[in-house]
Design a protein around this motif. Structure first.
Motif, mmCIF file in Angstrom:
data_model
loop_
_atom_site.group_PDB
_atom_site.id
_atom_site.type_symbol
_atom_site.label_atom_id
_atom_site.label_comp_id
_atom_site.label_asym_id
_atom_site.label_seq_id
_atom_site.Cartn_x
_atom_site.Cartn_y
_atom_site.Cartn_z
ATOM 1 N N ARG A 1 41.488 32.863 37.965
ATOM 2 C CA ARG A 1 42.130 33.442 39.438
ATOM 3 C C ARG A 1 42.524 35.035 39.399
ATOM 4 O O ARG A 1 41.876 36.165 38.116
ATOM 5 C CB ARG A 1 43.233 33.278 39.595
ATOM 6 C CG ARG A 1 44.089 31.971 39.320
ATOM 7 C CD ARG A 1 45.474 31.091 39.259
ATOM 8 N NE ARG A 1 45.181 29.888 39.309
ATOM 9 C CZ ARG A 1 45.195 28.941 38.457
ATOM 10 N NH1 ARG A 1 45.511 29.456 37.549
ATOM 11 N NH2 ARG A 1 45.034 27.441 38.654
ATOM 12 N N PRO A 2 41.867 35.611 40.195
ATOM 13 C CA PRO A 2 41.666 36.950 40.360
ATOM 14 C C PRO A 2 42.990 37.865 39.733
ATOM 15 O O PRO A 2 44.087 37.178 39.559
ATOM 16 C CB PRO A 2 42.049 37.254 41.977
ATOM 17 C CG PRO A 2 41.413 36.484 42.642
ATOM 18 C CD PRO A 2 42.358 35.351 41.502
ATOM 19 N N THR A 3 43.174 39.127 38.759
ATOM 20 C CA THR A 3 43.492 39.633 38.443
ATOM 21 C C THR A 3 44.719 40.519 39.303
ATOM 22 O O THR A 3 45.117 41.404 39.344
ATOM 23 C CB THR A 3 43.562 40.154 36.663
ATOM 24 O OG1 THR A 3 42.765 40.562 37.088
ATOM 25 C CG2 THR A 3 43.022 39.117 35.885
ATOM 26 N N LEU B 1 46.550 44.593 52.708
ATOM 27 C CA LEU B 1 46.292 43.572 51.035
ATOM 28 C C LEU B 1 44.473 42.922 52.451
ATOM 29 O O LEU B 1 45.730 41.465 52.414
ATOM 30 C CB LEU B 1 47.203 42.505 51.188
ATOM 31 C CG LEU B 1 46.845 41.738 49.793
ATOM 32 C CD1 LEU B 1 47.062 42.967 48.314
ATOM 33 C CD2 LEU B 1 48.268 41.057 49.194
ATOM 34 N N TRP B 2 43.918 42.955 51.882
ATOM 35 C CA TRP B 2 42.775 42.357 51.480
ATOM 36 C C TRP B 2 42.561 41.365 50.745
ATOM 37 O O TRP B 2 42.074 39.502 51.044
ATOM 38 C CB TRP B 2 41.632 42.852 51.582
ATOM 39 C CG TRP B 2 41.426 44.430 53.279
ATOM 40 C CD1 TRP B 2 41.997 43.744 53.550
ATOM 41 C CD2 TRP B 2 40.637 45.307 52.692
ATOM 42 N NE1 TRP B 2 41.956 45.087 54.592
ATOM 43 C CE2 TRP B 2 40.822 45.659 53.976
ATOM 44 C CE3 TRP B 2 39.387 45.497 51.979
ATOM 45 C CZ2 TRP B 2 40.156 47.294 53.956
ATOM 46 C CZ3 TRP B 2 38.925 47.284 51.946
ATOM 47 C CH2 TRP B 2 39.225 47.545 53.837
ATOM 48 N N GLY B 3 43.283 40.933 49.760
ATOM 49 C CA GLY B 3 42.817 40.023 49.192
ATOM 50 C C GLY B 3 41.854 39.133 48.648
ATOM 51 O O GLY B 3 41.897 38.574 47.253
ATOM 52 N N THR B 4 40.839 39.991 48.330
ATOM 53 C CA THR B 4 39.384 39.691 47.569
ATOM 54 C C THR B 4 39.621 40.219 46.055
ATOM 55 O O THR B 4 39.934 41.405 46.037
ATOM 56 C CB THR B 4 38.560 40.360 48.582
ATOM 57 O OG1 THR B 4 38.225 41.640 48.333
ATOM 58 C CG2 THR B 4 37.789 39.786 49.471
ATOM 59 N N PRO B 5 38.632 39.059 45.506
ATOM 60 C CA PRO B 5 38.488 40.136 43.629
ATOM 61 C C PRO B 5 37.965 41.175 44.051
ATOM 62 O O PRO B 5 36.629 41.535 44.661
ATOM 63 C CB PRO B 5 38.168 39.358 42.947
ATOM 64 C CG PRO B 5 37.157 37.905 44.622
ATOM 65 C CD PRO B 5 38.447 38.431 45.604
#
Length: 505
Positions: free
Chosen positions: A246-248, A264-268
C-alpha cells in the motif's frame, strides 16, 4: 532548440476522430484527417496518452493500468477486416452509437467482442507472416509486455480486484506460482499480447503515412502511474509502498487560489533512491518507448521534475502535503544523453517557481504558453508571460489545452473587464462568434516557434465541445468530431494563415 522550423499543428486526440464504431480509432478517418492536416499546412498532430483507459477511472488517458501498453479501444475494426481477422458481419454493431460523443461502456463491450474474434481468427488461420511479426514484436517489447499481459489476465482471473487483493503468492510475484497461473491463463495472456501487437502495427502504419507527408505526432506522458497498475505490481520497490504494497505517500498539488484543500490525486509517489540505484532504468525505458512513437513528447506536470507535492497516504485532502525535491536534473541529463535532439516539451503550467524555471533553462526546453490565461483582468495583466508580446521563441503557444474550455466558451463566460482587455489588446470588437478566430491569429502571429490549436478552436465550438473539466468525473473525454465537420474549406483557410504568419515549410 528542438523545433527547427516555425510551424503549427492541431490538438485532437484519437478518440475524437469520427468513426462508425462509437469512438475514434487508427483507421480510415485518421488517414483522412492526416490528409486535411497536410492541406492545411500543419506539420504536427498532438494527441493525449495512448495508454489503456477504464470506465472505473473516468476513462481518463492520464489514469491507466499501464505506462507502456496501448489502448485496444483505439484499434480500427476496418483495418482488422482488411488484415483478414474479422468478417463483414463483425463490422455491424448491434448498438447505435452517437457520432458526437463516446459512450465508453457501449464502446468497450463492442470492442472487447471484436478483439476476441480477431484473436480467435488469428489462431485458426495459418498466417506465417503475421505470426513472424507478432513474435518479433514480443521480443522487442519483452521488458514490459509480459508483466502487462500477466497483470491483465490475472486481474480478470481475480474478478477485477486490485492486485493488493490477489492471492498472496501472485501479489508478491512468487516465481513458481506466477508460472503455474500463467500456464493456466496462457491463451488469455497471449490474447492481450496480440492486441498490443495489433495496435502497434496499426500505429506504425498511420505514423508512416503521416511522416511521408511531413506530419509528425506530439505525444503526452503523465508523470505518475496508477497504484493498481502493471507497473507498480511489477516494480513495487520503485514506489513508496509499505510491506503490504500500500502507498505510504501519494501525489497531489497544494492548496491554491482555485482550491482551499489542494488536489489529492492519490497515485503513489516514486522511491527515487531505489530508481537511482538502477540508473533510472524504468524511467529511461518509458521515455525511449514514447519517443519511438512520437516526434515530440510533452512531459505532463513537469514541475514535479524539480519538486513534487507528497501527501501522507490516508489523508482526505492535500493540505498536509510537503514539497519534496526530485532528481529531475539527473534524469533529464540521462534523457538528453541518449536523445541529444531534445525532443521534449515541458508542461510548465500551474505553480511554477524559480527552480523549475532554472531546470527548463538548463536543458533549453520549450515550455508552454496558453493564450486563454493571458487576458485576466487584474493590475498586472500586461506583465503576464502568456501575453504574445512576452512570448519567447523557444516555446509552444496554445490557444487552449485539453483541460481548458473552448475559446468561444471562455469568452462567453469571461468578465466584462477580461473581454475589454482582450478587445483593447487586439484593437477590434470581439464577440462569441469571432473570439476563436482572433485567438488563433494571435497564436499564429506569436514569436513562439510552434503554435498548436485544439480542433474545437479551429471550428469555433462552444462549451458542448469542452474535452475535460479538471476535478470533475462525469462527461469528460467524450467529445468527438462529427463526420465532415472539419472540411477542405477549413483546411484552405488554415493554409492561408499558416502561410501569412510564416509557419509554412
Amino acid at each position: 532548440m528542438i523545433i527547427e522550423n516555425r510551424s503549427s499543428g492541431i490538438l485532437l486526440h484519437i478518440t475524437s476522430l469520427p468513426s462508425a464504431y462509437g469512438i475514434g480509432d487508427l483507421g480510415p478517418e485518421a488517414y483522412k484527417f492526416a490528409d486535411l492536416l497536410d492541406e492545411a499546412g500543419q506539420r504536427f498532430w498532438q494527441i493525449l496518452p495512448l495508454n489503456p483507459t477504464e470506465t472505473g477511472m473516468g476513462n481518463s488517458p492520464y489514469s491507466s493500468h499501464s505506462a507502456f501498453a496501448f489502448n485496444p479501444l483505439l484499434l480500427s475494426p476496418d483495418l482488422l477486416f482488411k488484415d483478414g481477422l474479422l468478417e463483414k458481419k463483425d463490422l455491424k454493431p448491434n448498438y447505435t452509437f452517437r457520432n458526437d460523443r463516446v459512450d465508453f461502456e457501449a464502446v468497450t463491450a463492442f470492442k472487447k467482442a471484436i478483439c476476441t474474434k480477431a484473436y480467435i481468427n488469428y489462431r485458426r488461420k495459418d498466417n506465417f507472416k503475421m505470426q513472424q511479426a507478432f513474435e518479433y514484436f514480443r521480443e522487442q517489447h519483452q521488458s514490459w509486455l509480459q508483466d502487462y499481459s500477466y497483470y491483465v489476465a490475472f486481474r480478470n482471473y481475480f474478478n477485477g480486484k486490485n492486485w493488493l487483493e490477489w492471492d498472496k503468492s501472485i501479489k508478491n510475484r512468487k516465481e513458481k506460482e506466477l508460472k503455474k497461473l500463467a500456464e493456466k491463463l496462457e491463451e488469455e495472456i497471449e490474447r492481450e499480447q496480440f492486441l498490443q501487437f495489433l495496435f502497434h502495427r496499426q500505429w506504425e502504419q498511420l505514423q508512416d503515412y503521416c511522416n511521408k507527408r511531413d506530419i509528425h505526432f506530439i505525444g503526452d506522458m503523465p508523470f505518475y502511474v496508477s497504484h493498481d497498475s502493471a507497473d507498480v505490481w511489477a516494480n513495487p520497490k520503485d514506489f513508496k509502498l509499505d510491506k503490504e504494497g500500500r502507498p505510504t505517500s501519494v501525489s497531489g498539488v497544494p492548496p491554491d487560489f482555485f482550491s482551499e484543500t489542494g488536489q489529492l490525486w492519490g497515485t503513489p509517489v516514486y522511491n527515487w533512491k531505489e530508481l537511482a540505484r538502477n540508473n533510472f532504468d524504468w524511467w529511461m525505458r518509458r521515455i525511449d518507448h514514447n519517443l519511438r512513437l512520437f516526434r515530440l513528447l510533452r512531459l505532463d506536470h513537469f514541475r514535479a521534475f524539480s519538486a513534487y507535492w507528497e501527501v501522507p497516504a490516508g489523508d482526505d485532502t492535500a493540505i498536509n502535503g510537503k514539497w519534496v525535491k526530485s532528481p529531475g536534473h539527473e534524469l533529464l541529463s540521462l534523457i538528453m544523453k541518449y536523445h541529444p535532439e531534445k525532443p521534449i516539451i515541458a508542461e510548465d503550467l500551474g505553480d511554477i517557481d524559480q527552480p523549475v524555471r532554472e531546470l527548463i533553462h538548463a536543458f533549453n526546453l520549450p515550455g508552454m504558453v496558453v493564450l486563454l490565461f493571458a487576458f485576466e483582468s487584474n493590475d498586472i495583466a500586461f506583465e503576464s508571460s502568456f501575453l504574445p508580446h512576452n512570448h519567447v521563441k523557444n516555446s509552444v503557444v496554445y490557444t487552449g489545452t485539453h483541460d481548458n474550455s473552448t475559446t468561444c466558451a471562455w469568452f462567453q463566460n469571461a468578465t466584462p473587464a477580461t473581454k475589454q482587455i482582450f478587445s483593447d489588446y487586439t484593437n477590434q470588437k470581439i464577440t462569441k462568434n469571432n473570439a476563436h478566430e482572433v485567438m488563433l491569429r494571435l497564436a499564429y502571429a506569436s514569436v513562439s516557434q510552434l503554435a498548436i490549436v485544439p480542433m474545437q478552436d479551429v471550428l469555433g465550438l462552444g462549451a458542448e465541445a469542452t474535452f475535460n473539466k479538471p476535478s470533475t468525473i462525469d462527461g469528460n473525454w467524450e467529445w468527438r468530431l462529427k463526420p465532415g465537420q472539419f472540411t477542405k474549406a477549413h483546411a484552405k483557410k488554415l493554409y492561408k494563415l499558416v502561410k501569412l504568419y510564416g509557419r509554412l515549410r
